[in-house]
Design a protein around this motif. Structure first.
Motif, short mmCIF file in Angstrom:
data_model
loop_
_atom_site.label_atom_id
_atom_site.label_comp_id
_atom_site.label_asym_id
_atom_site.label_seq_id
_atom_site.Cartn_x
_atom_site.Cartn_y
_atom_site.Cartn_z
N GLN A 97 47.16 42.60 45.44
CA GLN A 97 46.90 40.77 45.35
C GLN A 97 47.09 40.06 46.66
OE1 GLN A 97 47.59 42.86 43.04
NE2 GLN A 97 47.00 42.29 40.72
N THR B 236 44.48 39.74 49.00
CA THR B 236 43.17 39.42 48.63
C THR B 236 43.12 38.17 47.88
OG1 THR B 236 43.28 40.75 46.51
CG2 THR B 236 42.82 41.61 48.76
N SER B 237 44.71 37.55 47.52
CA SER B 237 44.35 36.21 46.16
C SER B 237 45.54 35.38 46.19
CB SER B 237 44.70 37.17 44.13
OG SER B 237 44.95 36.49 43.93
N GLU C 68 42.72 35.54 41.19
CA GLU C 68 41.12 36.89 41.38
C GLU C 68 41.43 36.76 39.63
OE1 GLU C 68 43.49 41.08 42.71
OE2 GLU C 68 42.05 39.77 44.24
N SER C 69 42.32 36.96 39.04
CA SER C 69 42.30 37.43 37.48
C SER C 69 42.63 36.50 36.92
CB SER C 69 43.55 38.37 37.20
OG SER C 69 44.35 38.79 38.42
#
Length: 734
Positions: A512, A515-516, A525-526
């Motif tokens: 992550q 990407t996050s 992202e979550s």
């Protein structure tokens, strides 16, 4: 059409469950009927894995294969073994095996196998502080379990036999085994015992040193997975250990072009300050570090490095400037912690030492040495009446039947079971172990070598459990992170402000991170599902109902929606096929210093979704309900929710008219009756895909920001009418 297929699938699954249940009931009835006739104990099954309704087939890969049609035949031909897992067995019933019935003069329940377990418990769990016998007679919550597998040591688990400050149901394990020179087949009346390796009484012995070197040589020469790390990183400073004590000095590596192999030490500061590097001593340490002034754990780390022919060693207190007035160097080096431990050739973990002065190399404490017991097998055995059986405390809690479930990362056992040793209670040491390519654990009971291929203990015989991720099922990165947090937060930190830096290295190594956005221990992202953490059961010691679990945030700190705001362990309840019913409008955090994964001083998230105003009622310290008044004036059915620790209340209502807040400094109350807000996050289908149930956050007014809200708990399993009667709204949680 999909609903029809789902319904057919449910019917098929139901038929399969019914068939399995019928087989299970048949075996249960047969065992009950034959117990008196064949003399098989209904409690311990004579410490054998066969002829029990829960008997299954165990494979070397760790898979359980339930054999519905009997345990003989093809499965055994393939080299599989029978296994049996028994949990929550009664210690009160166990004690009856050695109680004399005054009416008959015989044992109240005559089982020599249960008496053997009693003897083992007497040897390990009776001391001046606690006694398993007394706890049982006083009806305390104690129990035991059995992990029985052909060819392996018998694992006996205990719950409540030992005290743990942080765990409500503390567990300890004992393994019972036979001498490898004595084949159990010579005594058919023996329990199903396998052999075990020797546990050295002194970890400085030649055998222990040979074990360390053999593990490293094997890993270096035979484990391709342990060579995947590109060694491109050089720590800012390293200790040169050389061959003699007079060689010890500190090296600055800014001019070095090529990386070097080094060992890194993971140790417990123990609330004090060991020998440390400061600006005033930097030049002196570069000339020479006095070996005689090193604490014992540091000396042990030097010994290990020299045994492995490593010239360099990294120790935090000696390689990071520890000036209290100037944290610049500490903040810079904390941001590099993931590289320090992940790129070390080996990490030396002093798990058995509570402080730098307690050595880990030397004689072991008596409680970790094996004890011998006599057991009478059948009189017609080749060995005579009595057989010698050995037992010892385990230094690692066993996963079910040691099937490798503990070792690979991102399995439930890996995230749940605690290892034994003071260092494993410390939050800082989690990522040091997690990031290591090779880790040498000096535990109280044994030396344990762990790498990216397997885990190997000095007192263990092969085959060794695998540590390769994915061997037990693939877990998505979001769930991986939640397991890391669950394991990390079960440990303790001296300073709450260290919570983010202490896991920052592990966070920076997650997928992550590419990407996050990292938001105070959660990922953008979550984020909505990450918000649904819960505090572990926290009422362990008397008086904790008035002890705040929330860090004081008057001067800033992690926001209440982050698990980092809580001084306790957290978990996530799995939501089946979750569907989000809220959206994130904005999320911001403020991080101090240069480390993006470091200390957080503020955070706020703005969410849009459905909000249900409600009332809260506390029935006891651990029993809390939420409910609301319906249109007809009656209250809906109360729904249990999990609080973030003791709650308190505000005298003045905020924007939403809510009074509840976290109990940071009181007044506390277990008779809380006040108002709150439930903000709904997600829903899941009910069984059979008919209807839905909802989950959300319980919110109160923030005392720092009256126009914002703070989290006080989480709630699950809400009926659909909570969502239908809620209002659309935007909330800002700080």
């Amino acid at each position: 059409m999909p609903k029809l297929f789902d319904a057919l699938g449910d019917l098929t699954q139901g038929a399969r469950v019914a068939a399995d249940t019928a087989v299970w009931l048949g075996r249960y009835a047969k065992r009950q009927y034959n117990s008196g006739k064949n003399g098989v104990c209904l409690l311990c099954n004579n410490l054998q894995p066969a002829n029990h309704e829960n008997t299954f087939v165990w494979t070397s890969s760790g898979a359980q294969k339930i054999d519905r049609f009997g345990q003989s035949g093809k499965a055994m031909d393939k080299g599989y073994a029978l296994a049996l897992l028994l949990e929550n067995l009664s210690t009160k019933e166990l004690l009856r095996s050695r109680e004399i019935d005054p009416r008959t003069g015989t044992f109240a329940r005559d089982c020599k196998y249960c008496r053997l377990i009693c003897e083992v418990f007497d040897a390990f769990f009776i001391d001046e502080w606690m006694s398993w016998v007394t706890e049982t007679k006083n009806s305390m919550p104690v129990s035991f379990g059995l992990m029985i597998r052909q060819g392996a040591p018998l694992i006996v688990t205990t719950i409540g036999f030992v005290h743990d400050k942080y765990l409500k149901d503390a567990r300890a394990d004992v393994e019972i085994y036979c001498n490898s020179a004595f084949p159990p087949s010579l005594a058919p009346g023996l329990p199903a015992l396998g052999p075990a390796n020797i546990r050295q009484a002194d970890s400085s012995s030649a055998a222990s040193m040979w074990f360390i070197k053999d593990c490293v040589w094997e890993c270096w020469g035979k484990h391709p997975a342990c060579h995947n790390v590109a060694r491109t990183f050089i720590p800012t400073r390293l200790l040169y250990v050389g061959k003699e004590d007079t060689d010890l000095r500190l090296c600055e590596t800014s001019t070095w072009k090529d990386p070097v192999a080094y060992a890194a030490l993971s140790h417990c500061w123990g609330g004090g300050t060991p020998l440390s590097l400061t600006k005033d001593y930097l030049e002196d340490f570069k000339r020479r570090v006095d070996f005689s002034k090193l604490p014992n754990t540091f000396k042990d780390a030097v010994t290990v490095a020299r045994e492995l022919q490593l010239s360099y060693l990294w120790i935090d207190s000696l390689c990071i400037i520890q000036d209290k007035e100037d944290k610049t160097d500490w903040q810079k080096e904390a941001a590099r912690m993931a590289d320090v431990y992940s790129q070390a050739f080996i990490v030396v973990t002093t798990a058995s030492s509570p402080n730098p002065e307690t050595p880990v190399i030397g004689p072991r404490e008596e409680e970790w040495l094996p004890k011998t017991f006599k057991f009478t097998a059948h009189h017609d055995t080749l060995t005579g009446d009595d057989v010698l059986i050995e037992a010892r405390k385990r230094h690692i809690l066993a996963a079910p039947l040691e099937q490798g479930l503990l070792e690979p990362p991102f399995t439930s056992s890996w995230a749940t079971l605690k290892r034994i040793g003071p260092l494993y209670n410390r939050g800082w040491c989690f990522q040091e172990s997690y990031l290591a390519t090779r880790n040498l654990h000096f535990t109280p009971g044994a030396i344990v070598f762990e790498c990216k291929t397997h885990r190997r203990s000095e007192d263990q015989l092969p085959p060794y459990p695998s540590t390769v991720p994915g061997t037990v099922g693939i877990v998505d990165p979001a769930e991986q992170w939640r397991m890391i947090v669950k394991s990390f937060t079960s440990r303790q930190l001296t300073f709450g402000t260290d919570k983010m830096p202490a896991i920052g290295g592990a966070a920076s190594a997650m997928p992550q991170a590419r990407t996050s956005r990292y938001l105070a221990g959660l990922w953008s992202e979550s984020l909505l599902l990450d918000l649904m953490w819960q505090v572990m059961p926290w009422l362990v010691l008397s008086g904790q109902e008035s002890q705040s679990l929330a860090y004081e945030d008057g001067n800033g700190g992690p926001p209440t929606w982050s698990w980092a705001s809580i001084n306790w362990g957290v978990v996530w309840s799995p939501l089946k096929s979750p569907q989000l019913v809220a959206t994130v409008l904005d999320a911001q955090t403020s991080v101090e210093g240069v480390n993006p994964y470091g200390k957080v001083s503020y955070g706020a998230i703005r969410l849009r979704g459905r909000l249900r105003r409600c009332q809260l009622k506390s029935n006891s310290a651990l029993d809390h309900d939420a409910f609301y008044t319906q249109v007809d004036g009656t209250n809906c059915r109360p729904q249990h929710y999990r609080t973030d620790g003791p709650l308190s209340y505000e005298k003045e209502a905020g924007q939403y008219g809510t009074f509840v807040r976290r109990g940071r400094a009181g007044p506390y109350t277990n008779d809380l009756q006040t108002t709150a807000v439930v903000f709904l996050i997600a829903c899941s289908p009910l069984v059979g895909h008919i209807g839905k149930q909802y989950a959300g956050l319980v919110l109160g007014t923030s005392p720092r920001f009256p126009t914002c809200m703070e989290r006080v708990g989480a709630i699950f399993g809400l009926p659909k009418h909570w969502y239908d009667s809620a209002e659309d709204s935007e909330v800002t949680i700080v």
